[in-house]
Scaffold this motif. Structure first.
Motif, PDB file in Angstrom:
ATOM      1  N   ASN A  27       1.091  -1.561  -0.330  1.00 56.88           N
ATOM      2  CA  ASN A  27       0.500   0.256   0.037  1.00 56.88           C
ATOM      3  C   ASN A  27       0.865   1.781  -0.133  1.00 56.88           C
ATOM      4  O   ASN A  27       1.681   1.681   0.796  1.00 56.88           O
ATOM      5  N   GLY A  28       0.309   2.178  -0.786  1.00 59.62           N
ATOM      6  CA  GLY A  28       1.468   3.022  -0.890  1.00 59.62           C
ATOM      7  C   GLY A  28       2.382   3.152  -1.683  1.00 59.62           C
ATOM      8  O   GLY A  28       3.492   4.167  -1.894  1.00 59.62           O
ATOM      9  N   THR A  29       2.918   2.190  -1.852  1.00 60.56           N
ATOM     10  CA  THR A  29       4.111   1.776  -2.567  1.00 60.56           C
ATOM     11  C   THR A  29       4.152   2.510  -4.153  1.00 60.56           C
ATOM     12  O   THR A  29       3.401   2.304  -5.210  1.00 60.56           O
ATOM     13  N   VAL A  30       5.387   2.474  -4.932  1.00 59.90           N
ATOM     14  CA  VAL A  30       5.669   2.630  -6.115  1.00 59.90           C
ATOM     15  C   VAL A  30       4.939   1.620  -6.964  1.00 59.90           C
ATOM     16  O   VAL A  30       4.517   1.654  -8.301  1.00 59.90           O
ATOM     17  N   TYR A  31       5.120  -0.094  -6.167  1.00 58.87           N
ATOM     18  CA  TYR A  31       5.363  -0.754  -6.959  1.00 58.87           C
ATOM     19  C   TYR A  31       3.009  -0.984  -7.324  1.00 58.87           C
ATOM     20  O   TYR A  31       2.829  -1.749  -8.316  1.00 58.87           O
ATOM     21  N   GLN A  32       3.103  -0.717  -6.370  1.00 58.54           N
ATOM     22  CA  GLN A  32       1.426  -0.605  -6.052  1.00 58.54           C
ATOM     23  C   GLN A  32       0.673   0.317  -7.947  1.00 58.54           C
ATOM     24  O   GLN A  32      -0.318   0.418  -8.070  1.00 58.54           O
ATOM     25  N   MET A  33       1.066   1.862  -7.366  1.00 60.21           N
ATOM     26  CA  MET A  33       0.847   2.520  -7.910  1.00 60.21           C
ATOM     27  C   MET A  33       0.938   2.162  -9.883  1.00 60.21           C
ATOM     28  O   MET A  33       0.468   2.316 -10.818  1.00 60.21           O
ATOM     29  N   MET A  34       2.380   1.156  -9.910  1.00 61.81           N
ATOM     30  CA  MET A  34       2.452   0.863 -11.387  1.00 61.81           C
ATOM     31  C   MET A  34       1.390  -0.112 -11.797  1.00 61.81           C
ATOM     32  O   MET A  34       1.123  -0.499 -12.923  1.00 61.81           O
ATOM     33  N   ALA A  35       1.397  -0.882 -11.012  1.00 64.99           N
ATOM     34  CA  ALA A  35       0.175  -2.280 -11.101  1.00 64.99           C
ATOM     35  C   ALA A  35      -1.006  -1.804 -11.175  1.00 64.99           C
ATOM     36  O   ALA A  35      -1.509  -2.273 -12.107  1.00 64.99           O
ATOM     37  N   VAL A  36      -1.610  -0.789 -10.649  1.00 65.77           N
ATOM     38  CA  VAL A  36      -2.768   0.103 -11.122  1.00 65.77           C
ATOM     39  C   VAL A  36      -2.782   0.508 -12.673  1.00 65.77           C
ATOM     40  O   VAL A  36      -3.218  -0.043 -13.543  1.00 65.77           O
ATOM     41  N   ASP A  37      -1.667   0.972 -13.146  1.00 65.69           N
ATOM     42  CA  ASP A  37      -1.502   1.209 -13.951  1.00 65.69           C
ATOM     43  C   ASP A  37      -1.869   0.638 -15.285  1.00 65.69           C
ATOM     44  O   ASP A  37      -1.886   0.958 -16.608  1.00 65.69           O
ATOM     45  N   MET A  38      -0.600  -0.175 -15.044  1.00 64.52           N
ATOM     46  CA  MET A  38      -0.575  -1.247 -15.975  1.00 64.52           C
ATOM     47  C   MET A  38      -2.213  -3.055 -16.391  1.00 64.52           C
ATOM     48  O   MET A  38      -2.468  -3.002 -17.009  1.00 64.52           O
ATOM     49  N   LEU A  39      -2.258  -2.110 -14.991  1.00 65.46           N
ATOM     50  CA  LEU A  39      -3.849  -3.079 -15.138  1.00 65.46           C
ATOM     51  C   LEU A  39      -4.453  -2.075 -16.296  1.00 65.46           C
ATOM     52  O   LEU A  39      -5.928  -3.197 -17.033  1.00 65.46           O
ATOM     53  N   ASN A  40      -4.925  -1.519 -16.046  1.00 67.03           N
ATOM     54  CA  ASN A  40      -5.819  -0.946 -16.921  1.00 67.03           C
ATOM     55  C   ASN A  40      -5.009  -0.218 -18.289  1.00 67.03           C
ATOM     56  O   ASN A  40      -5.485  -0.544 -19.112  1.00 67.03           O
ATOM     57  N   ARG A  41      -3.826  -0.858 -18.501  1.00 70.23           N
ATOM     58  CA  ARG A  41      -3.060  -0.928 -20.327  1.00 70.23           C
ATOM     59  C   ARG A  41      -2.793  -2.190 -20.403  1.00 70.23           C
ATOM     60  O   ARG A  41      -2.066  -2.732 -21.152  1.00 70.23           O
ATOM     61  N   LEU A  42      -3.619  -3.670 -19.630  1.00 73.26           N
ATOM     62  CA  LEU A  42      -3.004  -4.866 -20.309  1.00 73.26           C
ATOM     63  C   LEU A  42      -3.412  -5.232 -21.746  1.00 73.26           C
ATOM     64  O   LEU A  42      -2.722  -5.971 -21.998  1.00 73.26           O
ATOM     65  N   ASP A  43      -4.765  -5.502 -22.408  1.00 74.40           N
ATOM     66  CA  ASP A  43      -5.430  -4.745 -23.122  1.00 74.40           C
ATOM     67  C   ASP A  43      -4.054  -4.824 -23.968  1.00 74.40           C
ATOM     68  O   ASP A  43      -3.510  -5.468 -25.404  1.00 74.40           O
ATOM     69  N   GLU A  44      -3.864  -3.545 -23.889  1.00 77.31           N
ATOM     70  CA  GLU A  44      -2.767  -2.471 -24.566  1.00 77.31           C
ATOM     71  C   GLU A  44      -1.761  -3.631 -25.242  1.00 77.31           C
ATOM     72  O   GLU A  44      -1.028  -3.990 -26.245  1.00 77.31           O
ATOM     73  N   VAL A  45      -1.008  -4.178 -23.645  1.00 81.11           N
ATOM     74  CA  VAL A  45       0.398  -4.677 -24.259  1.00 81.11           C
ATOM     75  C   VAL A  45       0.074  -5.888 -24.373  1.00 81.11           C
ATOM     76  O   VAL A  45       1.058  -7.115 -24.944  1.00 81.11           O
ATOM     77  N   PHE A  46      -0.758  -6.256 -24.341  1.00 76.03           N
ATOM     78  CA  PHE A  46      -0.979  -8.186 -24.048  1.00 76.03           C
ATOM     79  C   PHE A  46      -1.879  -8.259 -25.740  1.00 76.03           C
ATOM     80  O   PHE A  46      -2.899  -8.374 -25.379  1.00 76.03           O
ATOM     81  N   THR A  47      -1.644  -7.042 -26.542  1.00 77.92           N
ATOM     82  CA  THR A  47      -2.639  -7.087 -28.138  1.00 77.92           C
ATOM     83  C   THR A  47      -1.690  -8.311 -29.260  1.00 77.92           C
ATOM     84  O   THR A  47      -0.116  -7.597 -29.257  1.00 77.92           O
ATOM     85  N   THR A  48      -2.018  -9.196 -29.956  1.00 80.46           N
ATOM     86  CA  THR A  48      -1.279  -9.434 -30.873  1.00 80.46           C
ATOM     87  C   THR A  48      -1.453  -8.485 -31.831  1.00 80.46           C
ATOM     88  O   THR A  48      -2.298  -8.235 -32.212  1.00 80.46           O
ATOM     89  N   VAL A  49      -0.186  -8.429 -32.590  1.00 79.64           N
ATOM     90  CA  VAL A  49       0.415  -7.054 -33.417  1.00 79.64           C
ATOM     91  C   VAL A  49       0.832  -8.122 -34.540  1.00 79.64           C
ATOM     92  O   VAL A  49       1.617  -8.791 -34.976  1.00 79.64           O
ATOM     93  N   ILE A  50      -0.124  -7.801 -36.035  1.00 82.68           N
ATOM     94  CA  ILE A  50       0.245  -8.936 -37.718  1.00 82.68           C
ATOM     95  C   ILE A  50       0.376  -7.876 -38.228  1.00 82.68           C
ATOM     96  O   ILE A  50      -0.328  -6.355 -38.943  1.00 82.68           O
ATOM     97  N   LEU A  51       1.737  -7.518 -39.016  1.00 82.30           N
ATOM     98  CA  LEU A  51       1.928  -7.021 -39.857  1.00 82.30           C
ATOM     99  C   LEU A  51       1.751  -7.688 -41.371  1.00 82.30           C
ATOM    100  O   LEU A  51       2.241  -8.181 -41.733  1.00 82.30           O
ATOM    101  N   THR A  52       0.873  -6.356 -41.628  1.00 80.62           N
ATOM    102  CA  THR A  52       0.509  -6.656 -43.092  1.00 80.62           C
ATOM    103  C   THR A  52       1.225  -6.443 -44.227  1.00 80.62           C
ATOM    104  O   THR A  52       1.963  -5.062 -44.034  1.00 80.62           O
ATOM    105  N   LYS A  53       2.128  -6.843 -45.382  1.00 78.27           N
ATOM    106  CA  LYS A  53       2.470  -6.610 -46.450  1.00 78.27           C
ATOM    107  C   LYS A  53       2.112  -5.151 -46.703  1.00 78.27           C
ATOM    108  O   LYS A  53       0.455  -4.598 -47.314  1.00 78.27           O
ATOM    109  N   ARG A  54       3.002  -4.641 -47.168  1.00 81.97           N
ATOM    110  CA  ARG A  54       3.150  -3.390 -47.797  1.00 81.97           C
ATOM    111  C   ARG A  54       2.527  -3.116 -49.301  1.00 81.97           C
ATOM    112  O   ARG A  54       2.957  -3.527 -49.810  1.00 81.97           O
ATOM    113  N   PRO A  55       1.685  -2.779 -49.598  1.00 84.72           N
ATOM    114  CA  PRO A  55       0.733  -2.240 -50.873  1.00 84.72           C
ATOM    115  C   PRO A  55       1.980  -1.937 -52.078  1.00 84.72           C
ATOM    116  O   PRO A  55       2.608  -0.581 -51.469  1.00 84.72           O
ATOM    117  N   GLU A  56       1.970  -2.066 -52.733  1.00 87.78           N
ATOM    118  CA  GLU A  56       2.763  -2.106 -53.778  1.00 87.78           C
ATOM    119  C   GLU A  56       2.333  -0.098 -54.866  1.00 87.78           C
ATOM    120  O   GLU A  56       1.191  -0.066 -54.377  1.00 87.78           O
TER     121      GLU A  56
END
Length: 268
Positions: free
Chosen positions: A191-220
């Motif tokens: 409680n009140g530590t920087v680790y807890q604050m970081m955890a709250v922030d990363m939980l809100n961004r969890l889907d953003e971090v663990f999202t599969t990125v598919i690179l499409t082929k660049r159009p000619e």
């Protein structure tokens, strides 16, 4: 008279005390000297041990800094050098008798392995990801009661799972990472530590971090449009035959007058 008697009694008592001390010293003096000598020796040994431990700790920290310097050498460092540094740090942690140094060495080992796993000049390397994971898990299992290092280890394990997800694209990495963040958020000791604050922030961004990125082929790109010079048709030259040669300008012919020029007065 009474005062003189009291003085005599005190003198006799003092003399008796001195006599008793002399007799006691004759009987126990050797033991007293031995005890004093033993105390002096024990004090000297303790002072030497403390100084030796202090010197050993200084050498250990110097060796740890030297091993960690591999991270500052840039892209020129080889994987073999990294492995040697990680092995050195592991040996330092195993051989020390200081828990604080052991924890710091293990934490630095995990941080170095994690940094090498995410080296921007190379792809994510699971070899170093696994070393970082096992090191942070060792901190949790053996020193989980240390709030400071437990929090840092949980943060490190979250980063480990994020790196592993980039390679494996496994949803289990996301679940494990969320579990580490949940511990940081829910356990009261954080409680009140920087680790807890970081955890709250990363939980809100969890889907953003663990999202599969598919690179499409660049159009000619479409072919470039011709420039004005390229679009202009080439001029063709028709050869002139001898029969088409123009007659010389005769007397009956007059040159065409240009507008604004006076007419020729030769006919006048």
């Amino acid at each position: 008279m009474k005062a003189k008697r009291r003085q005599e009694l005190k003198t006799n008592d003092l003399a008796q005390t001195l006599q008793d001390l002399r007799e006691g010293f004759r009987q126990w003096g050797v033991y007293v000297v031995g005890v004093v000598a033993l105390i002096v020796v024990i004090t000297a040994i303790n002072a030497y041990r403390v100084q030796a431990e202090d010197d050993a700790m200084k050498r250990n920290y110097a060796s740890l800094r030297e091993a960690m310097n591999v991270d500052l050498r840039g892209a020129s460092v080889s994987d073999e050098q990294v492995r040697d540094s990680l092995a050195t740090i592991g040996t330092l942690a195993a051989d020390t008798g200081s828990e604080s140094f052991k924890l710091e060495a293990l934490l630095q080992k995990g941080a170095l392995a994690l940094a090498m796993a995410q080296d921007a000049a190379k792809d994510v390397r699971l070899e170093f990801v696994d070393i970082a994971r096992s090191t942070f898990e060792q901190i949790l299992s053996q020193h989980g009661d240390n709030t400071l290092y437990c929090g840092r280890a949980l943060c490190g394990l979250f980063q480990v799972e994020a790196c592993a997800f980039v390679v494996d694209d496994d949803s289990a990495c996301r679940d494990r990472a969320k579990g580490y963040l949940d511990r940081l958020q829910s356990e009261s000791r954080f409680n009140g530590t920087v680790y807890q604050m970081m955890a709250v922030d990363m939980l809100n961004r969890l889907d953003e971090v663990f999202t599969t990125v598919i690179l499409t082929k660049r159009p000619e790109e479409p072919p470039a449009a011709p420039t004005a010079l390229q679009a202009k048709p080439a001029m063709t030259v028709t050869p002139v035959s001898k029969d088409d040669t123009a007659e010389p300008l005769g007397a009956s012919q007059k040159p065409i007058e240009k507008e604004g020029e006076p007419a020729d007065d030769t006919d006048q």
